[in-house]
Design an enzyme around this catalytic site. Structure first.
Site, short mmCIF file in Angstrom:
data_model
loop_
_atom_site.label_atom_id
_atom_site.label_comp_id
_atom_site.label_asym_id
_atom_site.label_seq_id
_atom_site.Cartn_x
_atom_site.Cartn_y
_atom_site.Cartn_z
N ASP A 44 0.84 -1.19 0.00
CA ASP A 44 0.00 0.00 0.00
C ASP A 44 0.87 1.24 0.00
O ASP A 44 0.58 2.25 -0.62
CB ASP A 44 -0.88 0.05 1.26
CG ASP A 44 -1.98 -1.00 1.19
OD1 ASP A 44 -2.06 -1.70 0.16
OD2 ASP A 44 -2.74 -1.10 2.17
N ASP A 48 0.89 4.22 -2.58
CA ASP A 48 0.68 5.61 -2.17
C ASP A 48 1.79 6.51 -2.71
O ASP A 48 1.56 7.65 -3.06
CB ASP A 48 0.64 5.73 -0.65
CG ASP A 48 -0.65 5.18 -0.09
OD1 ASP A 48 -1.60 4.98 -0.89
OD2 ASP A 48 -0.71 4.92 1.12
N SER A 93 -36.01 -4.25 -11.59
CA SER A 93 -35.72 -4.93 -10.34
C SER A 93 -36.16 -6.38 -10.49
O SER A 93 -36.73 -6.75 -11.50
CB SER A 93 -36.40 -4.25 -9.18
OG SER A 93 -37.78 -4.36 -9.35
N LYS A 126 -26.25 -12.16 -4.72
CA LYS A 126 -27.01 -10.91 -4.75
C LYS A 126 -26.39 -9.97 -3.71
O LYS A 126 -26.67 -10.07 -2.52
CB LYS A 126 -28.48 -11.16 -4.44
CG LYS A 126 -29.35 -9.92 -4.63
CD LYS A 126 -30.82 -10.30 -4.56
CE LYS A 126 -31.72 -9.13 -4.89
NZ LYS A 126 -31.55 -7.96 -4.05
N GLU A 183 -23.44 -3.27 -8.62
CA GLU A 183 -23.83 -2.89 -7.28
C GLU A 183 -22.66 -2.19 -6.59
O GLU A 183 -21.54 -2.69 -6.62
CB GLU A 183 -24.18 -4.19 -6.52
CG GLU A 183 -25.06 -4.02 -5.33
CD GLU A 183 -26.54 -3.88 -5.68
OE1 GLU A 183 -26.89 -3.79 -6.89
OE2 GLU A 183 -27.35 -3.82 -4.73
N LYS A 298 -30.17 -15.94 -13.58
CA LYS A 298 -30.49 -15.31 -14.87
C LYS A 298 -30.44 -16.34 -15.98
O LYS A 298 -29.54 -17.20 -15.99
CB LYS A 298 -29.46 -14.21 -15.18
CG LYS A 298 -29.44 -13.10 -14.14
CD LYS A 298 -28.27 -12.15 -14.33
CE LYS A 298 -28.28 -11.13 -13.19
NZ LYS A 298 -27.10 -10.27 -13.18
N LYS A 322 -34.20 -15.25 -2.02
CA LYS A 322 -33.82 -14.52 -0.80
C LYS A 322 -33.56 -15.48 0.35
O LYS A 322 -34.36 -16.39 0.61
CB LYS A 322 -34.96 -13.57 -0.40
CG LYS A 322 -35.19 -12.45 -1.39
CD LYS A 322 -34.18 -11.33 -1.16
CE LYS A 322 -34.69 -10.05 -1.73
NZ LYS A 322 -34.78 -8.97 -0.82
N CYS A 440 -13.96 11.72 33.75
CA CYS A 440 -14.42 10.32 33.72
C CYS A 440 -13.34 9.40 33.14
O CYS A 440 -12.92 9.56 32.00
CB CYS A 440 -15.69 10.20 32.88
SG CYS A 440 -16.17 8.48 32.55
S1 IVH Z 1 -29.40 -8.10 -11.94
C1 IVH Z 1 -32.62 -7.04 -14.67
N1 IVH Z 1 -27.48 -9.12 -10.46
O1 IVH Z 1 -30.69 -6.54 -6.74
C2 IVH Z 1 -31.44 -7.29 -13.84
N2 IVH Z 1 -28.94 -7.49 -9.49
O2 IVH Z 1 -33.98 -6.33 -7.25
C3 IVH Z 1 -31.44 -6.48 -12.62
N3 IVH Z 1 -28.39 -6.91 -7.20
O3 IVH Z 1 -31.60 -3.59 -8.39
C4 IVH Z 1 -30.38 -6.68 -11.69
N4 IVH Z 1 -26.64 -8.24 -6.99
O4 IVH Z 1 -29.44 -3.61 -7.02
C5 IVH Z 1 -28.54 -8.27 -10.51
N5 IVH Z 1 -25.72 -10.06 -9.25
C6 IVH Z 1 -26.77 -9.22 -9.32
C7 IVH Z 1 -27.14 -8.41 -8.23
C8 IVH Z 1 -28.25 -7.56 -8.36
C9 IVH Z 1 -27.41 -7.34 -6.40
C10 IVH Z 1 -29.43 -5.92 -6.82
C11 IVH Z 1 -29.60 -4.78 -7.79
C12 IVH Z 1 -31.01 -4.85 -8.28
C13 IVH Z 1 -31.68 -5.67 -7.22
C14 IVH Z 1 -32.78 -6.48 -7.85
#
Ligand code: IVH
Length: 679
Positions: A44, A48, A93, A126, A183, A298, A322, A440
């Site tokens: 580091d 720097d 989303s 996520k 993100e 996906k 989730k 204190c």
């Molecule tokens: S894909 C259409 N991939 O989760 C694709 N989202 O409700 C949209 N997120 O708004 C997002 N990790 O903020 C995707 N590997 C990931 C993700 C991710 C976090 C968040 C993102 C999005 C929300 C989805």
């Protein structure tokens, strides 16, 4: 002082434009090694040094500054208002699912929609942060915008530029124009450190890393954003420069463009593989250094994604699985009080130690009196502890069905838990109780811990245990007392576990701390809102404590990284007699309260030119340069026939080779140090 980069007066000095370009290339390379590959090649400190060298060139030659220079990450003009920007492609989303059945349903709908038997997926973590859309034009980052309502978000470019894992210019030569989404998030470690400081400073804690990330992106003071160390992970790419056929290919391309992509991106041939991935990360998620709130699945083929389309802001080709919060139950053995650096008194749950998400939990903050009352906690209760969004395990509930007869109700004590027992008070409209006792010992302990800490004065030998002992023995009654410990040697040796050798080490550590630069001293004082980054900015803008203390609110906020709350806090110090007294005592003890140029030690190096290269272990590059200049020598950036010595540290590279080629004498760090000590 001679300027290192004054090319007109020294033919051996490097061409600043070339050196700046070289430094930018090096810094970008080391950023990629650090953030993308997790494999830094230099320390580091060495990083720097490169960075500082570039800052210096750009300071002397402002015309060489470029928009994509890494120095431009440190904060620019204060942001007045965040402009609203429209997303060319809406930011969608994801629909959520919580069970295996829902996962299988999703797969069935996808297969039916496409009319196929099996579908390939990509699974990702996520990340629990804030969605961000980045726009690159001609290879350069021009815009960073939040998701907003999906159609329109806020332009937070100034803050986004401070995120070091976001390339300011793309590493790819073929892809120059793109929208990259991902993100912005924060490592748990960073979050905990920031909250710890907030606690110490008596400020409000942040609820979780996601909130802190969102708040940081909306900071009007981009230097604050820079100091908070955000991270970025890319998961989506749109570019006119290349036809991309699968999501997996997008991820690979993002990586080639210089982005950090998800830590666990996996292509899955079928939904069974997806379920395996989900199970695996459910049990392993607590090993990650950041928070995830689930898994994103996906459809891999972009053609399939387009065919499936979207319903009401959510794509039909992806979903989020989730996870549940991690929970455990245990017994509340006691509630104790903790006193912070600024006198805030916090109730703490003393728990029967129990395992939660891989770590043993024996204490948890209860925040304040109201929190305890709202839960209706009794000592002896069975409580539910949870490791949710906020990283720190918290008491989230109580199982009253298991309350025993011995359970005793708790009420907030009205006196400080320290031996002095001063009365506490709770200001109208606040949730916190405060101890106002200037003497204190518990507050003093926290202030001393901060002052002597590694990031602050870094006093070797003055850790928590020593501080406790010295307070108890009456050797430390204020921060200033640290600098009279040398005269209390005999008293210290009387104490438990203080052999003469350890006392020597401590006293040497205290003596050495007097050389800590002004910016660090400023940070160590523990002024509210003055963290390490702000301290550096202040030290640069006001090169002495007297100038800082004399500054008006307008003068302070005129420094473009300094906001109104920081200015108020400095002015409070200026008006606080005990703070002023402490500063005077520390000044008298010899601490650095000015950021002067190094003083001249001798003229021994007059007419000599040094090039320092590689990594030094006992001093920074800057310290080496200062030491050379303090002896009348010149520190240059590149090697020529006129170079007197090349000082080569560890892993020295091209400059060392050049020296050998030209027959310039090369000395190692040890030889350099002995040269310094005899000059
Ligand atoms: S894909 C259409 N991939 O989760 C694709 N989202 O409700 C949209 N997120 O708004 C997002 N990790 O903020 C995707 N590997 C990931 C993700 C991710 C976090 C968040 C993102 C999005 C929300 C989805």
């Amino acid at each position: 002082m001679l300027s290192l980069f004054d090319a007109t007066s020294d033919p051996t000095a490097p061409n600043p434009a070339e050196r700046a370009a070289e430094l930018r290339g090096l810094i970008q390379r080391h950023d990629v090694l650090y953030y993308q590959h997790d494999q830094p090649e230099i320390s580091d400190r060495a990083y720097d040094a490169l960075f500082q060298e570039l800052v210096e060139i750009e300071r002397v030659h402002p015309e060489l500054r470029t928009i994509d220079s890494p120095t431009q990450r440190v904060g620019g003009e204060p942001i007045k208002d965040f402009a609203t920007v429209e997303h060319r492609t809406p930011m969608l989303s994801l629909a959520n699912s919580y069970t295996r059945e829902e996962v299988l349903d999703f797969d069935r709908r996808v297969r039916e929609g496409l009319g196929v038997d099996t579908v390939g997926y990509v699974c990702e973590l996520k990340y629990d942060g804030v969605a961000m859309s980045l726009t690159y034009v001609d290879g350069v980052l021009v815009m960073g915008a939040t998701r907003g309502d999906g159609e329109r978000g806020d332009d937070v470019t100034a803050n986004v530029r401070t995120i070091r894992s976001i390339p300011l210019s793309l590493a790819s030569s073929d892809i120059r124009n793109a929208v990259v989404r991902g993100e912005v998030y924060m490592l748990e470690k960073t979050f905990l450190e920031i909250n710890e400081r907030a606690d110490e400073a008596g400020e409000k804690r942040y609820a979780n890393p996601r909130n802190l990330t969102a708040g940081t992106l909306k900071q009007k003071d981009s230097a604050m954003a820079a100091a908070r160390k955000l991270e970025f992970v890319a998961y989506y790419l749109e570019t006119p420069d290349r036809a991309i056929t699968t999501h997996a290919e997008s991820i690979e391309t993002l990586s080639a463009m210089g982005f950090v992509t998800g830590r666990a991106v996996q292509t899955c041939a079928s939904i069974d593989d997806v379920l395996t991935f989900i199970d695996r990360w459910d049990s392993e998620r607590d090993t990650l250094p950041f928070q995830i709130d689930g898994i994103v699945v996906k459809v891999n083929a972009i053609a399939h994604q387009q065919e499936l389309g979207a319903v009401a802001r959510s794509p039909r080709w992806a979903f989020a699985y989730k996870y549940e919060a991690l929970k455990a139950t245990t017994t509340l053995n006691d509630i104790t009080l903790q006193v912070g650096r600024t006198g805030v008194v916090t109730p703490v749950a003393e728990l029967q130690p129990t395992l939660l998400a891989g770590s043993t939990i024996s204490r948890a903050t209860l925040h304040n009196e109201d929190f305890v009352q709202q839960l209706g906690l009794c000592i002896g209760d069975t409580v539910i502890i949870e490791k949710g969004g906020d990283v720190i395990p918290k008491v989230s509930g109580v199982d009253t069905t298991r309350r025993t007869e011995g359970a005793t109700p708790w009420s907030m004590p009205h006196h400080c838990p320290c031996p002095r027992n001063a009365p506490l008070h709770r200001p109208e409209g606040e949730a916190n109780w405060y101890c106002d006792d200037g003497q204190c010992p518990w507050q003093l302990r926290r202030r001393l811990e901060h002052f002597a800490g590694r990031d602050a004065m870094d006093i070797d030998g003055l850790g928590e245990r020593a501080i406790d002992q010295f307070i108890t023995a009456g050797l430390l009654t204020s921060i200033a007392d640290i600098y009279s410990l040398a005269s209390r040697r005999d008293d210290i040796v009387q104490l438990d576990r203080w052999a003469p050798k350890s006392v020597d080490r401590l006293l040497a550590g205290i003596e050495a701390s007097k050389q800590q630069p002004y910016a660090r001293v400023l940070f160590s004082l523990g002024i509210r809102f003055v963290g390490e980054g702000v301290a550096k900015i202040l030290a640069r803008a006001f090169p002495s404590i007297d100038q800082l203390i004399a500054a008006t609110h307008d003068e302070l906020t005129a420094v473009h990284e300094i906001g109104s709350s920081i200015a108020d806090s400095i002015i409070d110090v200026a008006h606080d007699p005990s703070a002023r007294e402490l500063i005077e005592q520390l000044r008298a003890a010899g601490l650095q309260f000015t950021g002067q140029a190094p003083t001249i030690v001798s003229r021994a190096f007059e007419g000599q030119t040094f090039v320092v290269t590689g990594e030094l272990t006992s001093m920074s590059r800057k310290e080496a340069h200062d030491a050379i200049e303090a002896r009348g020598g010149k520190a240059a950036g590149s090697v020529s026939k006129k170079t007197t010595y090349v000082v080569a540290g560890a892993s020295a590279g091209s400059k060392l080779a050049k020296a050998q080629e030209l027959g310039v004498p090369v000395i190692d760090e040890e030889a350099f140090r002995s040269l310094l000590s005899t000059s």
